[in-house]
Design a protein around this motif. Structure first.
Motif, PDB file in Angstrom:
ATOM      1  N   VAL A  17       0.852  -1.185   0.000  1.00 18.77           N
ATOM      2  CA  VAL A  17       0.000   0.000   0.000  1.00 18.77           C
ATOM      3  C   VAL A  17       0.890   1.237   0.000  1.00 18.77           C
ATOM      4  N   LEU A  18       0.766   2.071  -1.041  1.00 12.89           N
ATOM      5  CA  LEU A  18       1.514   3.327  -1.057  1.00 12.89           C
ATOM      6  C   LEU A  18       0.833   4.341  -0.148  1.00 12.89           C
ATOM      7  N   PHE A  19      -0.485   4.480  -0.312  1.00 11.33           N
ATOM      8  CA  PHE A  19      -1.294   5.291   0.613  1.00 11.33           C
ATOM      9  C   PHE A  19      -2.744   4.820   0.498  1.00 11.33           C
ATOM     10  N   GLU A  20      -3.540   5.146   1.519  1.00  7.95           N
ATOM     11  CA  GLU A  20      -4.945   4.730   1.512  1.00  7.95           C
ATOM     12  C   GLU A  20      -5.775   5.688   2.351  1.00  7.95           C
ATOM     13  N   ASN A  21      -7.085   5.660   2.058  1.00  9.32           N
ATOM     14  CA  ASN A  21      -8.059   6.476   2.795  1.00  9.32           C
ATOM     15  C   ASN A  21      -7.656   7.952   2.839  1.00  9.32           C
ATOM     16  N   ILE A  22      -7.192   8.461   1.694  1.00 11.75           N
ATOM     17  CA  ILE A  22      -6.712   9.841   1.614  1.00 11.75           C
ATOM     18  C   ILE A  22      -7.887  10.794   1.376  1.00 11.75           C
ATOM     19  N   TYR A  23      -7.941  11.841   2.184  1.00 12.39           N
ATOM     20  CA  TYR A  23      -8.939  12.898   1.995  1.00 12.39           C
ATOM     21  C   TYR A  23      -8.207  14.225   1.830  1.00 12.39           C
ATOM     22  N   LEU A  24      -8.569  14.950   0.785  1.00 12.31           N
ATOM     23  CA  LEU A  24      -7.959  16.262   0.540  1.00 12.31           C
ATOM     24  C   LEU A  24      -9.017  17.155  -0.091  1.00 12.31           C
ATOM     25  N   GLU A  25      -9.090  18.382   0.391  1.00 18.28           N
ATOM     26  CA  GLU A  25     -10.094  19.318  -0.104  1.00 18.28           C
ATOM     27  C   GLU A  25      -9.414  20.604  -0.571  1.00 18.28           C
ATOM     28  N   VAL A  26      -9.792  21.062  -1.773  1.00 19.73           N
ATOM     29  CA  VAL A  26      -9.239  22.299  -2.333  1.00 19.73           C
ATOM     30  C   VAL A  26     -10.358  23.324  -2.441  1.00 19.73           C
ATOM     31  N   GLN A  27     -10.248  24.378  -1.655  1.00 18.47           N
ATOM     32  CA  GLN A  27     -11.211  25.469  -1.709  1.00 18.47           C
ATOM     33  C   GLN A  27     -10.780  26.497  -2.763  1.00 18.47           C
ATOM     34  N   GLU A  28     -11.715  27.328  -3.173  1.00 26.06           N
ATOM     35  CA  GLU A  28     -11.405  28.419  -4.079  1.00 26.06           C
ATOM     36  C   GLU A  28     -10.319  29.315  -3.455  1.00 26.06           C
ATOM     37  N   HIS A  29      -9.316  29.684  -4.219  1.00 21.82           N
ATOM     38  CA  HIS A  29      -8.190  30.531  -3.771  1.00 21.82           C
ATOM     39  C   HIS A  29      -7.304  29.842  -2.726  1.00 21.82           C
ATOM     40  N   ALA A  30      -7.391  28.507  -2.596  1.00 24.82           N
ATOM     41  CA  ALA A  30      -6.566  27.777  -1.621  1.00 24.82           C
ATOM     42  C   ALA A  30      -5.088  27.892  -1.971  1.00 24.82           C
ATOM     43  N   ARG A  31      -4.252  27.792  -0.942  1.00 21.46           N
ATOM     44  CA  ARG A  31      -2.792  27.800  -1.102  1.00 21.46           C
ATOM     45  C   ARG A  31      -2.261  26.608  -0.304  1.00 21.46           C
ATOM     46  N   ILE A  32      -2.152  25.441  -0.970  1.00 21.34           N
ATOM     47  CA  ILE A  32      -1.876  24.181  -0.274  1.00 21.34           C
ATOM     48  C   ILE A  32      -0.482  23.668  -0.622  1.00 21.34           C
ATOM     49  N   GLY A  33       0.253  23.256   0.399  1.00 20.31           N
ATOM     50  CA  GLY A  33       1.514  22.562   0.205  1.00 20.31           C
ATOM     51  C   GLY A  33       1.339  21.101   0.570  1.00 20.31           C
ATOM     52  N   LEU A  34       1.758  20.186  -0.308  1.00 22.37           N
ATOM     53  CA  LEU A  34       1.733  18.745  -0.028  1.00 22.37           C
ATOM     54  C   LEU A  34       3.158  18.318   0.286  1.00 22.37           C
ATOM     55  N   VAL A  35       3.384  17.838   1.516  1.00 24.48           N
ATOM     56  CA  VAL A  35       4.743  17.505   1.948  1.00 24.48           C
ATOM     57  C   VAL A  35       4.820  16.042   2.362  1.00 24.48           C
ATOM     58  N   GLY A  36       6.020  15.527   2.389  1.00 28.63           N
ATOM     59  CA  GLY A  36       6.252  14.140   2.782  1.00 28.63           C
ATOM     60  C   GLY A  36       7.583  13.668   2.238  1.00 28.63           C
ATOM     61  N   ARG A  37       8.024  12.519   2.729  1.00 26.35           N
ATOM     62  CA  ARG A  37       9.314  11.968   2.307  1.00 26.35           C
ATOM     63  C   ARG A  37       9.323  11.608   0.828  1.00 26.35           C
ATOM     64  N   ASN A  38      10.510  11.551   0.241  1.00 22.42           N
ATOM     65  CA  ASN A  38      10.656  10.963  -1.087  1.00 22.42           C
ATOM     66  C   ASN A  38      10.147   9.529  -1.036  1.00 22.42           C
ATOM     67  N   GLY A  39       9.307   9.157  -1.983  1.00 21.67           N
ATOM     68  CA  GLY A  39       8.760   7.804  -1.994  1.00 21.67           C
ATOM     69  C   GLY A  39       7.447   7.652  -1.260  1.00 21.67           C
ATOM     70  N   ALA A  40       6.967   8.732  -0.615  1.00 16.02           N
ATOM     71  CA  ALA A  40       5.702   8.652   0.124  1.00 16.02           C
ATOM     72  C   ALA A  40       4.500   8.598  -0.813  1.00 16.02           C
TER      73      ALA A  40
END
Length: 654
Positions: A17-40
């Motif tokens: 499993v690389l990842f599971e049960n992921i929830y992410l929400e993008v609002q209008e004008h959002a400024r989101i950074g997605l972070v994590g280790r290499n290979g995540a």
């Protein structure tokens, strides 16, 4: 308004499993950074959100009207057109509107149309609507917008007619991002957009994205960039997603607080469990207390037990040791010029590097930063000038291209072949500290990722125990955690550093001096990156004011010469005012110079005292103060000369 949602998204690779049960929400004008280790799985998740790949579970929901722009890592613009022609394709609908307008303008002079009032009125109405649409779609300003964005990415007017297929990979990547920005999508998904950008371009991109009208979802290892652009963070770690409000620095604070809170809750529950288990063990067999013990046991069985909090994933942990100590003077460079085939990129370059200095080399791409490092190590010749290393200096070099790695070797033999007398278990231990363990050490170098090659090159460098490290973009390909480990290792390093980096956060943590390269040579700034930016802005403002005053004085002189006869020329009130301003400023500079000279004399006197001279730390502090004062003194002397020249010109005009 919600633009997009990722719900219960999962990605599997067979049973893994690389990842599971992921929830992410993008609002209008959002400024989101997605972070994590290499290979995540960050890049994989971005592709799923962008609709390029499909999830194994869950889904992405968005309205049909939402437009998405996606920039992958190492994406280059592939086109047979010129730069200008390719950027114009973004505005093709506007260009077609303009063509329709011009066509109608020509038709309005047609006698047949002029004689048909109804048709003429309908044509004017259509023309008015086209004008309105043209204006709404920035028809009068799109060419200026293209020029502005291209200039931000360091493509100037003379570059606009260049064929894109003739450009370098880095230039094509910058153009791909430029085109994407011009498209003004509702949501921009950017995977490592800061690759191939120099510091000036990064500054421009930060400013542009801060005012971008759409939403942003960004993966980046540039912490300075993230702090400036984003205001919320999604962390992908251990196959799960966690959401934090705030920029990257705030995320680190909140993450530490969360971990501390989880440990307190876990330890509290563990104490409660131990207490209940102890009561059950002591009282279950007693007739008088067995019912209470059974009740406690049921309480234990029903308890929702907390998992032991997990901190960061396994991190690299390494250090740079020195085999011997160098002399105080590490390297001097005098009036050097660097370049290729007698084409000079920068001159004159002057360096005076002392033991324990940590110097960052900055400047635009192509100015010769990597060339300078190679020239200092005799990998390339200096076109002009001289260089000399001090006593016992042992230089070590980190190449951003990892050209010294052997693609046919295994990870283990890459180190062991250069240190054959070192026991295998010690080599494996060193590799383990750089996150190579088990079967990883048998991997071919050719099969390693960019981040793994970077860690292997750093492992080789650490084994050689040099006392002077010359590092060319050492943070390239490293994830944020590995960057932080490298920073700690270099902060603790007892030798001397000269490094090239576009990572402003890294420069701030490591450097105590900054050397800027330009076509006019080298300029020294006695501080970290933030100090360099502040000081450079001050000097540019000082130069601007000085030029403004000089131009003003010249204008007054020229006006006097052309409007008054030479025999009767008199200084008007404006000239007198300007002369008084110049005189006051000259006097103020002379007072400042006198004070600085006294301060330098006082510091040099203190430096000559035997008890101070033997205190290495104190000597360094005093030398830094003297150098800083000398820089200010030099700047003031230049201004003093400029003001005196301007004043002399005014006096001659009498």
């Amino acid at each position: 308004m919600i633009l997009l949602q990722a719900q219960h998204v999962a990605r599997h690779f067979g049973a893994d499993v690389l990842f599971e049960n992921i929830y992410l929400e993008v609002q209008e004008h959002a400024r989101i950074g997605l972070v994590g280790r290499n290979g995540a799985g960050k890049s994989t998740l971005l592709k799923i959100i962008a609709g390029i790949e499909q999830p194994d579970e869950g889904g992405i929901s968005k309205s049909k009207e939402v437009s998405i722009g996606y920039l992958a890592q190492h994406t280059g613009l592939d086109s047979q057109l010129t730069i200008w022609e390719e950027m114009l394709t973004v505005f093709e609908p506007v260009i077609q509107l303009e063509k329709k307008m011009r066509h109608i303008e020509e038709s309005l002079g047609d006698p047949k149309l002029l004689n048909d009032q109804e048709a003429y009125a309908a044509t004017l109405k259509q023309y008015d609507q086209l004008q309105h649409d043209f204006k709404e779609q920035n028809g009068y300003g799109y060419e200026a917008e293209i020029r502005s964005v291209l200039h931000g990415f360091r493509f100037y007017e003379e570059d606009h007619d260049k064929q894109i297929d003739q450009l370098s990979g880095g230039q094509k990547t910058r153009l791909a991002l430029a085109k994407l920005l011009l498209q003004k999508k509702d949501l921009l998904i950017l995977d490592e957009p800061t690759n191939h950008l120099d510091i000036e371009t990064l500054d421009w991109l930060e400013g542009y994205l801060q005012t971008y009208s759409g939403a942003l979802l960004i993966v980046s290892h540039d912490r300075y960039f993230l702090d400036k652009v984003i205001n919320e963070v999604y962390e992908l770690s251990r196959q799960k997603m966690t959401h934090f409000k705030g920029n990257y620095s705030k995320y680190l604070e909140l993450k530490a607080e969360q971990l501390e809170r989880e440990w307190k809750e876990f330890e509290k529950q563990q104490k409660e469990i131990a207490k209940l288990e102890d009561f059950v063990n002591r009282n279950l067999v007693r007739a008088s207390t067995t019912k209470r013990a059974q009740s406690r046991r049921k309480q234990l069985e029903k308890m929702d037990r907390l998992d032991k909090p997990q901190g960061d994933e396994k991190s690299a942990h390494f250090s740079f040791e020195t085999a011997k100590e160098s002399g105080n003077v590490v390297l001097t460079v005098e009036d050097a010029a660097i370049g290729y085939d007698q084409t000079i990129l920068s001159e004159p370059i002057n360096l005076d590097i002392r033991k324990t200095d940590a110097i960052a080399l900055v400047g635009p791409n192509g100015i010769g930063k990597s060339t300078l490092l190679k020239s200092l190590l005799d990998m390339l010749p200096l076109i002009k000038g001289n260089k000399s290393f001090g006593a016992n200096v042992d230089p070590g070099y980190y190449d951003q291209e990892q050209a010294k790695l052997h693609s046919s070797k295994s990870v283990l033999s890459e180190l062991w072949d250069e240190h054959p007398t070192t026991p295998e278990k010690d080599i494996r231990s060193i590799l383990g500290s750089f996150l190579f363990s088990g079967e990883d050490v048998e991997k071919s170098v050719n099969a390693l990722s960019g981040g793994e090659k970077a860690r292997l090159a750093l492992a080789k460098l650490s084994m050689n125990q040099h006392n002077f490290l010359l590092l060319d973009e050492p943070t390239n390909h490293l994830d944020i955690d590995s960057k932080e480990v490298l920073e700690h290792a270099l902060i603790d390093f007892e030798g001397t550093l000269l490094f090239v980096s576009h990572d402003r956060y890294f420069i701030n943590r490591i450097a105590n001096k900054v050397v800027e390269l330009s076509p006019e040579g080298s300029t020294l700034y006695l501080g970290d990156y933030d100090y360099y930016v502040e000081k450079k802005a001050e000097l540019e403002e000082l130069k601007r004011l000085s030029e403004e005053q000089t131009n003003q004085a010249e204008t007054v002189i020229n006006e006097e010469k052309t409007t008054q006869p030479a025999a009767n020329r008199s200084i008007n009130k404006e000239t007198q005012k300007l002369m008084r301003q110049l005189t006051r400023r000259i006097e103020a500079i002379e007072e400042e110079l006198a004070t600085i000279e006294e301060d330098i004399y006082s510091l040099e006197t203190t430096l000559a005292e035997p008890e101070i001279y033997e205190d290495h730390v104190r000597v360094q502090e005093l030398n830094k103060k003297i150098a800083a004062l000398s820089t200010v003194q030099e700047t003031l002397m230049e201004e003093w000369e400029e003001k005196n020249i301007a004043l002399e010109d005014l006096n001659e005009s009498e």
